[in-house]
Design a protein around this motif. Structure first.
Motif, PDB file in Angstrom:
ATOM      1  N   LYS A 148       0.914  -1.152  -0.057  1.00  0.00           N
ATOM      2  CA  LYS A 148       0.025   0.038  -0.033  1.00  0.00           C
ATOM      3  C   LYS A 148       0.974   1.147  -0.078  1.00  0.00           C
ATOM      4  O   LYS A 148       0.830   2.284  -0.836  1.00  0.00           O
ATOM      5  N   LYS A 149       2.149   1.221   0.739  1.00  0.00           N
ATOM      6  CA  LYS A 149       2.898   2.537   0.812  1.00  0.00           C
ATOM      7  C   LYS A 149       3.594   2.497  -0.470  1.00  0.00           C
ATOM      8  O   LYS A 149       3.601   3.839  -0.915  1.00  0.00           O
ATOM      9  N   ASP A 153       1.023   3.984  -2.945  1.00  0.00           N
ATOM     10  CA  ASP A 153       0.121   5.224  -2.554  1.00  0.00           C
ATOM     11  C   ASP A 153      -1.347   4.887  -2.298  1.00  0.00           C
ATOM     12  O   ASP A 153      -2.105   5.432  -2.833  1.00  0.00           O
ATOM     13  N   ARG A 187      -4.191   4.713   0.040  1.00  0.00           N
ATOM     14  CA  ARG A 187      -4.916   5.094   1.451  1.00  0.00           C
ATOM     15  C   ARG A 187      -6.104   4.583   1.627  1.00  0.00           C
ATOM     16  O   ARG A 187      -6.954   4.217   0.726  1.00  0.00           O
ATOM     17  N   ASP A 188      -6.413   4.317   3.041  1.00  0.00           N
ATOM     18  CA  ASP A 188      -7.731   4.045   3.493  1.00  0.00           C
ATOM     19  C   ASP A 188      -8.558   4.967   3.393  1.00  0.00           C
ATOM     20  O   ASP A 188      -8.092   6.261   3.767  1.00  0.00           O
ATOM     21  N   TRP A 199      -7.494  14.401  -1.767  1.00  0.00           N
ATOM     22  CA  TRP A 199      -6.315  13.467  -2.060  1.00  0.00           C
ATOM     23  C   TRP A 199      -5.263  14.055  -1.386  1.00  0.00           C
ATOM     24  O   TRP A 199      -4.324  13.498  -0.735  1.00  0.00           O
ATOM     25  N   MET A 214      -6.554  14.270   2.662  1.00  0.00           N
ATOM     26  CA  MET A 214      -7.583  13.169   3.119  1.00  0.00           C
ATOM     27  C   MET A 214      -8.652  13.650   3.927  1.00  0.00           C
ATOM     28  O   MET A 214      -9.394  12.925   4.688  1.00  0.00           O
TER      29      MET A 214
END
Length: 564
Positions: free
Chosen positions: A506-507, A510, A512-513, A541, A544
């Motif tokens: 995920k990192k 990129d 993101r939750d 974005w 967030m």
């Protein structure tokens, strides 16, 4: 034979409000049947065990406010009579193995259900006879569960949508502990959900930027009111985890930051108010011969404490830096050449038979005589017991040479009921900490029960009577029937490695939750206005932040981030 109804609401809070009202005692019985009411993310309820003759008008009259916007019906469960159902169930049970005794149906209240108990000669046959369901129960503090509610609710929705795992928390009014049940059809997603819930339950450890905040002030019973008031002012629950000497914080990010800042500031304040004057041999001799009486006379008994138990020997000053300097000046008046002269007059009173308190070296106020015949000021003995950090608490008489353990009967005379209980608890905690290979605390946060550690060859299960959880006393994890401790640890390591891989992926990409529902979002191209496909939240974005509409999102990005 029963039906299922599906209720749809125009807002998620309405569905949860209706569920809450139907979960009240005697509020889920309709037409002689106890209904099965479950929440279905998002904005829906499922009602099972309805009578076949139920119609929408009758159901709507029964339902609490707020009313659903839509009611749909599921198919009939079957077209068999009760007798035919019993015979079919018993036949299916027999097909899995040999029964020890004949199955006997037990009709339940209202005649809507029948329970059949089957006892097999082999455990494997019993396991095969039921639909597998992985279920885990976590025992938690009711206060912690209430504090993590805003984070737990979206997690419940997310995990149901992504992994079809249900998380249910039980409300027990007035009880210190309650339970969270996590259940699903396979082990991996249930284990993943359990890990996510436990992360919330662990809270955030308060730090000062370098490590955990561990000042002893925060772990005294007398500090609980200070912490409760501080947490309440910022919407954060602060838990004193005295077993690990850390403070666990529960609340939103901004509130936790403000609490940490206040805790760090309080630490600085405490350091400014507490000073230590180290006693070299000559100064110690001067203090013990009566010089400490001069210090007490100058500053007062409440401000100074003579510590001759620990090394180095010292005087602790609870006051300003000027107070500490004054103590040093009094001690500096003592020199090798004049020590005998200066202490001669001070010790005359003792030679004359005057009794001195072995804590403050002054005549005892409101004296209390111990079993070993040494007289203390009432307040000095209270102070020695309430601030004790080594056990048993020993007498300081005869310049700490007495060293006899203080009797509980003596201590009980001067301590209040709460102080006495705190002393016993602190003594027990000290005993347990000094034997880490013999005892272990229950793994449930905020639970004070403990158990004796067993060997890996002969592990046993500890059923905690405080929080009702079960723990393997060898590996300190949940019960793992059918697996050794090593095998269970290997399975847990594998699950953690999978989580770490997912976090790294995920990192790197990129991903993101969603800040509202937690569903992962990957931005492939386009502008920085994102819309979550799960909860339809509008997201900037850049930062967030969630907003109410696309137009508001574009205005936010233009004004705050100078771009789209």
């Amino acid at each position: 034979m029963f039906m299922v109804a599906y209720l749809e609401y125009d807002a998620d809070w309405k569905a949860k409000r209706a569920l809450e009202r139907m979960e009240r005692p005697n509020s889920n019985e309709f037409q002689g049947r106890k209904l099965d009411v479950t929440y279905q993310p998002v904005r829906s309820l499922q009602i099972g065990n309805l009578d076949l003759n139920t119609n929408e008008a009758g159901l709507r009259r029964f339902l609490p406010y707020p009313p659903p916007t839509k009611v749909t019906w599921g198919p009939h469960s079957h077209n068999l009579t009760a007798k035919q159902l019993e015979e079919r169930a018993i036949t299916q049970l027999r097909s899995h193995g040999t029964l020890i005794e004949e199955c006997i149906p037990h009709p339940q209240k209202g005649g809507s259900r029948t329970k059949i108990i089957a006892k097999f000669s082999e455990a494997e046959a019993a396991r095969n006879a039921v639909t597998p369901l992985v279920s885990i129960k976590l025992s938690v503090s009711s206060r912690i569960l209430a504090a993590i509610g805003p984070q737990l609710d979206p997690l419940v929705d997310q995990i149901w949508r992504t992994d079809y795992v249900q998380i249910k928390s039980y409300k027990t009014l007035g009880k210190q502990y309650t339970q969270v049940r996590i259940f699903g059809q396979s082990r991996e997603p249930v284990a993943k959900a359990k890990s996510a819930v436990e992360k919330l339950l662990a809270g955030q450890i308060a730090t000062d930027g370098h490590g955990p905040i561990t000042d002893p002030f925060y772990f005294r019973p007398s500090s609980k009111n200070f912490l409760n008031d501080l947490g309440a002012s910022h919407g954060v629950f602060i838990h004193q985890d005295s077993r690990r000497s850390v403070l666990r914080l529960y609340g939103d990010h901004m509130g936790i930051e403000r609490v940490e800042s206040a805790l760090v500031a309080k630490c600085a304040e405490l350091r400014e108010q507490s000073h230590t004057v180290i006693l070299h041999p000559e100064a110690l001799a001067f203090a013990l011969k009566g010089g400490f009486r001069n210090v007490v006379a100058a500053l007062g008994k409440d401000k100074v404490k003579l510590d001759i138990i620990n090394t180095p020997k010292r005087i602790i000053v609870e006051g300003s830096a000027e107070d500490a300097v004054q103590v040093q000046k009094i001690l500096a008046s003592c020199t090798s050449s004049s020590l005998e002269t200066q202490t001669a007059g001070l010790s005359n009173s003792e030679d004359d038979g005057e009794l001195l308190c072995p804590v403050c070296f002054t005549p005892p106020e409101d004296p209390i005589k111990t079993f070993c015949s040494h007289a203390y000021c009432n307040s000095c003995l209270v102070s020695q017991c309430t601030f004790a950090d080594s056990f048993p608490v020993k007498c300081l008489g005869e310049d700490a040479v007495c060293d006899a353990p203080l009797y509980l009967s003596d201590v009980k005379k001067v301590l209040s009921g709460t102080e006495y209980d705190d002393l016993l608890q602190t003594s027990l905690t000290s005993y347990l900490r000094s034997r880490p290979t013999e005892f272990h605390y229950c793994s449930t946060p905020d639970c004070d029960r403990f158990y004796r550690i067993s060997s890996a060859e002969n592990p046993r299960i500890f059923d905690c009577d405080g929080c009702l959880t079960s723990i393997c006393t060898s590996c300190h994890q949940g019960p793992h029937d059918g697996h050794t401790c090593e095998t269970n640890k290997a399975l847990m390591r594998a699950a953690m490695e999978e989580d770490e891989k997912l976090t790294k992926w995920k990192k790197d990409h990129d991903v993101r939750d969603c800040p509202k529902c937690g569903v992962p979002i990957e931005k492939a191209d386009g502008c920085n206005h994102m819309t979550c496909t799960s909860c339809q939240a509008h997201i900037c974005w850049f930062c967030m932040k969630t907003l109410s509409s696309g137009g508001e999102t574009y205005n936010h990005m233009q004004s705050v981030h100078s771009g789209v």
